[in-house]
Scaffold this motif. Sequence first.
Motif, PDB file in Angstrom:
ATOM      1  N   PRO A 113     -39.044 -20.543   6.642  1.00  0.00           N
ATOM      2  CA  PRO A 113     -38.481 -21.584   5.774  1.00  0.00           C
ATOM      3  C   PRO A 113     -37.170 -21.108   5.157  1.00  0.00           C
ATOM      4  O   PRO A 113     -36.970 -19.913   4.935  1.00  0.00           O
ATOM      5  N   LEU A 114     -36.295 -22.055   4.881  1.00  0.00           N
ATOM      6  CA  LEU A 114     -34.986 -21.731   4.317  1.00  0.00           C
ATOM      7  C   LEU A 114     -35.117 -21.247   2.881  1.00  0.00           C
ATOM      8  O   LEU A 114     -35.844 -21.837   2.083  1.00  0.00           O
ATOM      9  N   ALA A 115     -34.395 -20.185   2.569  1.00  0.00           N
ATOM     10  CA  ALA A 115     -34.384 -19.638   1.213  1.00  0.00           C
ATOM     11  C   ALA A 115     -33.419 -20.443   0.338  1.00  0.00           C
ATOM     12  O   ALA A 115     -32.498 -21.104   0.833  1.00  0.00           O
ATOM     13  N   LEU A 116     -33.633 -20.356  -0.967  1.00  0.00           N
ATOM     14  CA  LEU A 116     -32.775 -21.065  -1.917  1.00  0.00           C
ATOM     15  C   LEU A 116     -31.310 -20.654  -1.767  1.00  0.00           C
ATOM     16  O   LEU A 116     -30.411 -21.490  -1.896  1.00  0.00           O
ATOM     17  N   ASP A 117     -31.059 -19.373  -1.456  1.00  0.00           N
ATOM     18  CA  ASP A 117     -29.678 -18.913  -1.309  1.00  0.00           C
ATOM     19  C   ASP A 117     -29.002 -19.462  -0.053  1.00  0.00           C
ATOM     20  O   ASP A 117     -27.796 -19.329   0.116  1.00  0.00           O
ATOM     21  N   VAL A 118     -29.770 -20.114   0.812  1.00  0.00           N
ATOM     22  CA  VAL A 118     -29.215 -20.850   1.948  1.00  0.00           C
ATOM     23  C   VAL A 118     -29.085 -22.333   1.586  1.00  0.00           C
ATOM     24  O   VAL A 118     -28.059 -22.960   1.851  1.00  0.00           O
ATOM     25  N   LYS A 119     -30.129 -22.877   0.965  1.00  0.00           N
ATOM     26  CA  LYS A 119     -30.156 -24.309   0.654  1.00  0.00           C
ATOM     27  C   LYS A 119     -29.022 -24.728  -0.286  1.00  0.00           C
ATOM     28  O   LYS A 119     -28.402 -25.781  -0.075  1.00  0.00           O
ATOM     29  N   ILE A 120     -28.783 -23.946  -1.332  1.00  0.00           N
ATOM     30  CA  ILE A 120     -27.802 -24.353  -2.346  1.00  0.00           C
ATOM     31  C   ILE A 120     -26.399 -24.499  -1.750  1.00  0.00           C
ATOM     32  O   ILE A 120     -25.794 -25.566  -1.848  1.00  0.00           O
ATOM     33  N   PRO A 121     -25.849 -23.452  -1.103  1.00  0.00           N
ATOM     34  CA  PRO A 121     -24.499 -23.643  -0.542  1.00  0.00           C
ATOM     35  C   PRO A 121     -24.463 -24.662   0.602  1.00  0.00           C
ATOM     36  O   PRO A 121     -23.516 -25.440   0.707  1.00  0.00           O
ATOM     37  N   MET A 122     -25.501 -24.692   1.449  1.00  0.00           N
ATOM     38  CA  MET A 122     -25.486 -25.613   2.583  1.00  0.00           C
ATOM     39  C   MET A 122     -25.480 -27.066   2.108  1.00  0.00           C
ATOM     40  O   MET A 122     -24.858 -27.923   2.735  1.00  0.00           O
ATOM     41  N   SER A 123     -26.137 -27.329   0.994  1.00  0.00           N
ATOM     42  CA  SER A 123     -26.188 -28.712   0.499  1.00  0.00           C
ATOM     43  C   SER A 123     -24.813 -29.207   0.045  1.00  0.00           C
ATOM     44  O   SER A 123     -24.608 -30.409  -0.082  1.00  0.00           O
ATOM     45  N   ASP A 124     -23.859 -28.302  -0.188  1.00  0.00           N
ATOM     46  CA  ASP A 124     -22.480 -28.718  -0.485  1.00  0.00           C
ATOM     47  C   ASP A 124     -21.842 -29.427   0.704  1.00  0.00           C
ATOM     48  O   ASP A 124     -20.960 -30.255   0.540  1.00  0.00           O
ATOM     49  N   LEU A 125     -22.270 -29.054   1.911  1.00  0.00           N
ATOM     50  CA  LEU A 125     -21.606 -29.493   3.138  1.00  0.00           C
ATOM     51  C   LEU A 125     -22.391 -30.516   3.951  1.00  0.00           C
ATOM     52  O   LEU A 125     -21.816 -31.275   4.718  1.00  0.00           O
ATOM     53  N   TRP A 126     -23.714 -30.476   3.823  1.00  0.00           N
ATOM     54  CA  TRP A 126     -24.552 -31.233   4.744  1.00  0.00           C
ATOM     55  C   TRP A 126     -25.739 -31.782   3.975  1.00  0.00           C
ATOM     56  O   TRP A 126     -26.554 -31.022   3.463  1.00  0.00           O
ATOM     57  N   GLN A 127     -25.821 -33.088   3.899  1.00  0.00           N
ATOM     58  CA  GLN A 127     -26.946 -33.731   3.218  1.00  0.00           C
ATOM     59  C   GLN A 127     -28.101 -33.865   4.201  1.00  0.00           C
ATOM     60  O   GLN A 127     -28.034 -34.626   5.160  1.00  0.00           O
ATOM     61  N   HIS A 128     -29.131 -33.073   3.976  1.00  0.00           N
ATOM     62  CA  HIS A 128     -30.288 -33.052   4.856  1.00  0.00           C
ATOM     63  C   HIS A 128     -31.501 -32.688   4.004  1.00  0.00           C
ATOM     64  O   HIS A 128     -31.393 -31.858   3.099  1.00  0.00           O
ATOM     65  N   PRO A 129     -32.667 -33.272   4.283  1.00  0.00           N
ATOM     66  CA  PRO A 129     -33.860 -32.956   3.484  1.00  0.00           C
ATOM     67  C   PRO A 129     -34.198 -31.456   3.441  1.00  0.00           C
ATOM     68  O   PRO A 129     -34.758 -30.978   2.460  1.00  0.00           O
ATOM     69  N   ALA A 130     -33.827 -30.701   4.468  1.00  0.00           N
ATOM     70  CA  ALA A 130     -34.125 -29.266   4.497  1.00  0.00           C
ATOM     71  C   ALA A 130     -33.398 -28.502   3.395  1.00  0.00           C
ATOM     72  O   ALA A 130     -33.794 -27.399   3.036  1.00  0.00           O
ATOM     73  N   PHE A 131     -32.327 -29.098   2.846  1.00  0.00           N
ATOM     74  CA  PHE A 131     -31.520 -28.404   1.842  1.00  0.00           C
ATOM     75  C   PHE A 131     -31.774 -28.903   0.429  1.00  0.00           C
ATOM     76  O   PHE A 131     -31.074 -28.510  -0.505  1.00  0.00           O
ATOM     77  N   GLU A 132     -32.756 -29.779   0.275  1.00  0.00           N
ATOM     78  CA  GLU A 132     -33.063 -30.268  -1.063  1.00  0.00           C
ATOM     79  C   GLU A 132     -33.594 -29.122  -1.908  1.00  0.00           C
ATOM     80  O   GLU A 132     -34.336 -28.265  -1.422  1.00  0.00           O
ATOM     81  N   HIS A 133     -33.149 -29.100  -3.171  1.00  0.00           N
ATOM     82  CA  HIS A 133     -33.578 -28.043  -4.081  1.00  0.00           C
ATOM     83  C   HIS A 133     -33.475 -28.569  -5.504  1.00  0.00           C
ATOM     84  O   HIS A 133     -32.774 -29.548  -5.780  1.00  0.00           O
ATOM     85  N   ASP A 134     -34.189 -27.917  -6.395  1.00  0.00           N
ATOM     86  CA  ASP A 134     -34.115 -28.271  -7.807  1.00  0.00           C
ATOM     87  C   ASP A 134     -32.778 -27.807  -8.373  1.00  0.00           C
ATOM     88  O   ASP A 134     -32.101 -26.956  -7.792  1.00  0.00           O
ATOM     89  N   ALA A 135     -32.428 -28.341  -9.519  1.00  0.00           N
ATOM     90  CA  ALA A 135     -31.212 -27.895 -10.204  1.00  0.00           C
ATOM     91  C   ALA A 135     -31.287 -26.381 -10.380  1.00  0.00           C
ATOM     92  O   ALA A 135     -32.369 -25.812 -10.545  1.00  0.00           O
ATOM     93  N   HIS A 136     -30.146 -25.739 -10.336  1.00  0.00           N
ATOM     94  CA  HIS A 136     -30.119 -24.279 -10.424  1.00  0.00           C
ATOM     95  C   HIS A 136     -29.089 -23.836 -11.456  1.00  0.00           C
ATOM     96  O   HIS A 136     -28.128 -24.556 -11.726  1.00  0.00           O
ATOM     97  N   PRO A 137     -29.273 -22.634 -12.000  1.00  0.00           N
ATOM     98  CA  PRO A 137     -28.344 -22.108 -13.006  1.00  0.00           C
ATOM     99  C   PRO A 137     -27.285 -21.175 -12.421  1.00  0.00           C
ATOM    100  O   PRO A 137     -26.570 -20.524 -13.172  1.00  0.00           O
ATOM    101  N   PHE A 138     -27.174 -21.072 -11.114  1.00  0.00           N
ATOM    102  CA  PHE A 138     -26.317 -20.055 -10.507  1.00  0.00           C
ATOM    103  C   PHE A 138     -24.856 -20.430 -10.619  1.00  0.00           C
ATOM    104  O   PHE A 138     -24.458 -21.552 -10.329  1.00  0.00           O
ATOM    105  N   PRO A 139     -24.022 -19.462 -11.043  1.00  0.00           N
ATOM    106  CA  PRO A 139     -22.591 -19.747 -11.198  1.00  0.00           C
ATOM    107  C   PRO A 139     -21.894 -19.988  -9.860  1.00  0.00           C
ATOM    108  O   PRO A 139     -22.253 -19.412  -8.847  1.00  0.00           O
ATOM    109  N   VAL A 140     -20.897 -20.849  -9.925  1.00  0.00           N
ATOM    110  CA  VAL A 140     -20.038 -21.137  -8.789  1.00  0.00           C
ATOM    111  C   VAL A 140     -18.753 -20.355  -8.991  1.00  0.00           C
ATOM    112  O   VAL A 140     -18.122 -20.460 -10.045  1.00  0.00           O
TER     113      VAL A 140
END
Length: 144
Positions: A113-140
Amino acid sequence: MNATEKIFALALASNFNPKQHLQQVVETLKQFNGVQFSSIYVIPCRDGIGADYWNAACLFKANIAVDDMLALLKKMEADSGRIRPSHQITLDVDLIAWGEHLNDMQFNPKKLPLALDVKIPMSDLWQHPAFEHDAHPFPVLSCH
């Protein structure tokens, strides 16, 4: 056998001189068609050992076979000085998915399964259910 042009989705990470190593991989990947990069997120090491990672994602098109792409990514890691095993990761470049259209991509079973450190950046580029994640506190750090 000629490869057809495919979209490749990559996860990028570094926790050892990350600015230098991510800049190098960005320059290398700019050779591909339509390359897009996510923001860079600072996310703690998954196992709690080692420095925080700078994580990003990218999408691009290339006329290359998947096995050849995997070999190229491993070469990029080796060229950065990557040592395995280590908690100091110069560069980690993972092939997450590939396909001819974003709505019909094949996910790399080794990365599921995809890790959060993959899902968060990937969701910037590609809207797909595999990249859904809860809100996060990680700095950009930056946007490309």
